[in-house]
Design a protein around this motif. Structure first.
Motif, mmCIF file in Angstrom:
data_model
loop_
_atom_site.group_PDB
_atom_site.id
_atom_site.type_symbol
_atom_site.label_atom_id
_atom_site.label_comp_id
_atom_site.label_asym_id
_atom_site.label_seq_id
_atom_site.Cartn_x
_atom_site.Cartn_y
_atom_site.Cartn_z
ATOM 1 N N ALA A 164 3.064 -54.442 61.613
ATOM 2 C CA ALA A 164 4.344 -54.781 62.245
ATOM 3 C C ALA A 164 4.501 -56.287 62.399
ATOM 4 N N GLN A 165 3.424 -56.968 62.769
ATOM 5 C CA GLN A 165 3.492 -58.422 62.946
ATOM 6 C C GLN A 165 3.812 -59.111 61.620
ATOM 7 N N VAL A 166 3.087 -58.755 60.573
ATOM 8 C CA VAL A 166 3.299 -59.412 59.287
ATOM 9 C C VAL A 166 4.651 -59.020 58.695
ATOM 10 N N ALA A 167 5.106 -57.802 58.928
ATOM 11 C CA ALA A 167 6.439 -57.415 58.452
ATOM 12 C C ALA A 167 7.498 -58.321 59.067
ATOM 13 N N GLN A 168 7.331 -58.668 60.343
ATOM 14 C CA GLN A 168 8.277 -59.591 60.978
ATOM 15 C C GLN A 168 8.193 -60.974 60.346
ATOM 16 N N PHE A 169 6.985 -61.464 60.100
ATOM 17 C CA PHE A 169 6.836 -62.763 59.438
ATOM 18 C C PHE A 169 7.513 -62.737 58.064
ATOM 19 N N ALA A 170 7.309 -61.653 57.330
ATOM 20 C CA ALA A 170 7.927 -61.550 56.007
ATOM 21 C C ALA A 170 9.448 -61.569 56.122
ATOM 22 N N ALA A 171 9.991 -60.880 57.113
ATOM 23 C CA ALA A 171 11.441 -60.860 57.300
ATOM 24 C C ALA A 171 11.976 -62.247 57.629
ATOM 25 N N TRP A 172 11.180 -63.053 58.314
ATOM 26 C CA TRP A 172 11.587 -64.438 58.620
ATOM 27 C C TRP A 172 11.539 -65.337 57.388
ATOM 28 N N GLY A 173 10.808 -64.939 56.359
ATOM 29 C CA GLY A 173 10.650 -65.787 55.182
ATOM 30 C C GLY A 173 9.390 -66.616 55.184
ATOM 31 N N VAL A 174 8.362 -66.179 55.911
ATOM 32 C CA VAL A 174 7.089 -66.904 55.956
ATOM 33 C C VAL A 174 6.371 -66.769 54.614
ATOM 34 N N ASP A 175 5.835 -67.880 54.128
ATOM 35 C CA ASP A 175 5.133 -67.931 52.839
ATOM 36 C C ASP A 175 3.627 -68.132 52.982
ATOM 37 N N PHE A 176 3.174 -68.547 54.161
ATOM 38 C CA PHE A 176 1.790 -68.995 54.336
ATOM 39 C C PHE A 176 1.397 -68.681 55.778
ATOM 40 N N GLU A 190 -11.220 -57.495 60.702
ATOM 41 C CA GLU A 190 -9.953 -58.169 61.003
ATOM 42 C C GLU A 190 -9.363 -58.809 59.743
ATOM 43 N N ILE A 191 -10.213 -59.475 58.971
ATOM 44 C CA ILE A 191 -9.751 -60.142 57.754
ATOM 45 C C ILE A 191 -9.178 -59.129 56.777
ATOM 46 N N ALA A 192 -9.903 -58.044 56.546
ATOM 47 C CA ALA A 192 -9.430 -57.028 55.607
ATOM 48 C C ALA A 192 -8.129 -56.388 56.094
ATOM 49 N N ALA A 193 -8.016 -56.147 57.392
ATOM 50 C CA ALA A 193 -6.795 -55.550 57.941
ATOM 51 C C ALA A 193 -5.611 -56.494 57.795
ATOM 52 N N TYR A 194 -5.846 -57.779 57.995
ATOM 53 C CA TYR A 194 -4.741 -58.722 57.871
ATOM 54 C C TYR A 194 -4.289 -58.824 56.417
ATOM 55 N N ALA A 195 -5.232 -58.854 55.503
ATOM 56 C CA ALA A 195 -4.878 -58.892 54.091
ATOM 57 C C ALA A 195 -4.105 -57.632 53.693
ATOM 58 N N SER A 201 3.471 -55.722 53.414
ATOM 59 C CA SER A 201 4.741 -56.384 53.748
ATOM 60 C C SER A 201 5.661 -56.519 52.546
ATOM 61 N N GLY A 202 5.078 -56.519 51.341
ATOM 62 C CA GLY A 202 5.864 -56.676 50.146
ATOM 63 C C GLY A 202 6.238 -58.110 49.822
#
Length: 432
Positions: A164-176, A190-195, A201-202
């Motif tokens: 959910a967190q990364v989906a929001q970042f993606a919707a904002w247009g975050v690249d990095f 944690e690293i594997a889950a974040y990746a 997120s697509g």
């Protein structure tokens, strides 16, 4: 704006000059300067560092029990008193769009885990019947930052929160995304889950991991599978001892560099830093000009990502010249095999091979030939002289030697004078 990781990323990060308290106006001022003066040299990423969601963030440390800004699902949102365009639920969308309009990529920092405030309020996790309490591991905390708890990856709520967190970042247009508190100790789950959240997120978002204190190459496969950048040290500041200590680390990590996965020697604390930073007052970098050239040379020879830490609009001309030397940046972008050749006390020799030819090498009509790069460092407190022998790196036959910082054509039969804490960076162009 997708970040190209086939070569080491190059950008600006707000940490060294503004610490946790950077504002939207300051980010835009640096982005506009980068677009106008540095983009043509390859600098193209703008990163908002830590605590963009903290309305009371300050220089020199973190507040206890910070009143972080969250949405209804426990996800951090920009503090509107610092990022005015984020009001009314817009988040970083408007700022990212402004950065993209400049031809740049937009990045942000995030801490490992879930906000403690979300757990205290037991906020729901988007799209699930779980709450922050289900996801959190309250026994896992960062020793130096009070914002978050870690996540319990034995429960599916943990992955759902990152998704959910990364989906929001993606919707904002975050690249990095610079994800912190991941490597010391090494939080493999944690690293594997974040990746995985980034994949779900697509959006093609680059993942950079920090802080890297004591990071071991034994983790290399896991790092390559999940991230594009990983720090190999604690924070690096404008102290010679910090630069000096990177020589041994980069000697270990440089042979592992390859497209898509870069060991990161940390930011460049150059130019005007400390405006509202963690350490020290508003100041020009305390590294001498020779130390700054040594830093830049070591980073490009080791092919570390370059993230500039100073305030670009108030950076001095000499520092900008370090960042925009095309012949030096060519090593970062188009070389391989970079590594330490020898170290004898304070005398250190590195080499690398160009991966594309130098068009002007050789006589007229000859096919161009690829160059070899040599960096002769002297880490001692007094000037030194050294004879640089091309045979030591397998360069034989006639060649032209050029000092890439001065542009001077050299006669390598004569000793090179190397200043204290300094370097001579030489390109050897073979003749036919």
């Amino acid at each position: 704006m997708q970040v190209d990781t086939t070569t080491p990323p190059m950008g600006w990060n707000s940490w060294d000059c503004y610490g946790p308290s950077v504002t939207e106006d300051e980010v835009l001022a640096n982005a506009e300067f980068m677009a106008a003066h540095l983009l043509t040299f390859g600098w193209n990423v703008v990163v908002v560092d830590i605590q963009w969601y903290e309305p009371t963030a300050r220089a020199g440390g973190y507040n206890d029990d910070p009143p972080v800004e969250l949405d209804a699902f426990g996800r951090q949102v920009p503090a509107p008193n610092r990022f005015g365009s984020a009001a009314d639920g817009a988040g970083f969308g408007p700022l990212a769009a402004r950065v993209h309009d400049l031809g740049l990529s937009f990045g942000l920092h995030i801490m490992r885990g879930i906000p403690r405030r979300a757990v205290e309020l037991d906020l729901p996790i988007l799209g699930t019947a779980w709450t922050a309490t289900d996801a959190a591991d309250t026994g896992s905390v960062c020793p130096w930052n009070p914002d978050n708890y870690g996540l319990n990856h034995d429960h599916p709520a943990a992955q759902a929160y990152y998704d959910a967190q990364v989906a929001q970042f993606a919707a904002w247009g975050v690249d990095f995304i610079k994800a912190d508190d991941m490597l010391a100790p090494f939080h493999d789950a944690e690293i594997a889950a974040y990746a995985e959240a980034i994949r779900r997120s697509g959006r093609p978002i680059v993942l950079s991991l920090s802080p890297g204190t004591g990071l071991d190459t034994a983790h290399l496969d896991h790092l390559r599978d999940n991230a594009a950048m990983w720090r190999i040290s604690d924070d690096l500041w404008d102290r010679w001892e910090d630069v000096h200590d990177q020589f041994d680390r980069l000697a270990r990590w440089a042979p592992t560099q390859r497209p898509g996965g870069w060991a990161d020697a940390d930011m460049l604390p150059l130019g005007r830093i400390g405006i509202r930073a963690e350490r020290g007052q508003d100041r020009p970098s305390r590294l001498t000009p020779d130390e700054a050239r040594t830093l830049m040379t070591l980073w490009v020879m080791a092919r570390s990502p370059l993230m500039f830490g100073g305030d670009l609009p108030s950076t001095d001309a000499d520092t900008l010249a370090l960042l925009t030397n095309p012949a030096v940046l060519e090593i970062l972008k188009h070389s391989d095999g970079g590594g330490q050749v020898s170290r004898d006390g304070d005398a250190v020799l590195w080499s690398a091979r160009a991966t594309r030819p130098t068009p002007r090498a050789g006589a007229a009509g000859d096919p161009p030939a690829a160059a070899t790069y040599l960096a002769a460092f002297h880490l001692g407190d007094q000037a030194s002289s050294a004879v640089v022998d091309p045979d030591a790196v397998g360069v034989r036959g006639p060649h032209t030697a050029t000092d890439l910082w001065s542009g001077e054509v050299l006669d390598l039969a004569e000793p090179l004078t190397i200043p204290p804490h300094g370097v001579r960076l030489v390109r050897l162009d073979p003749h036919h």
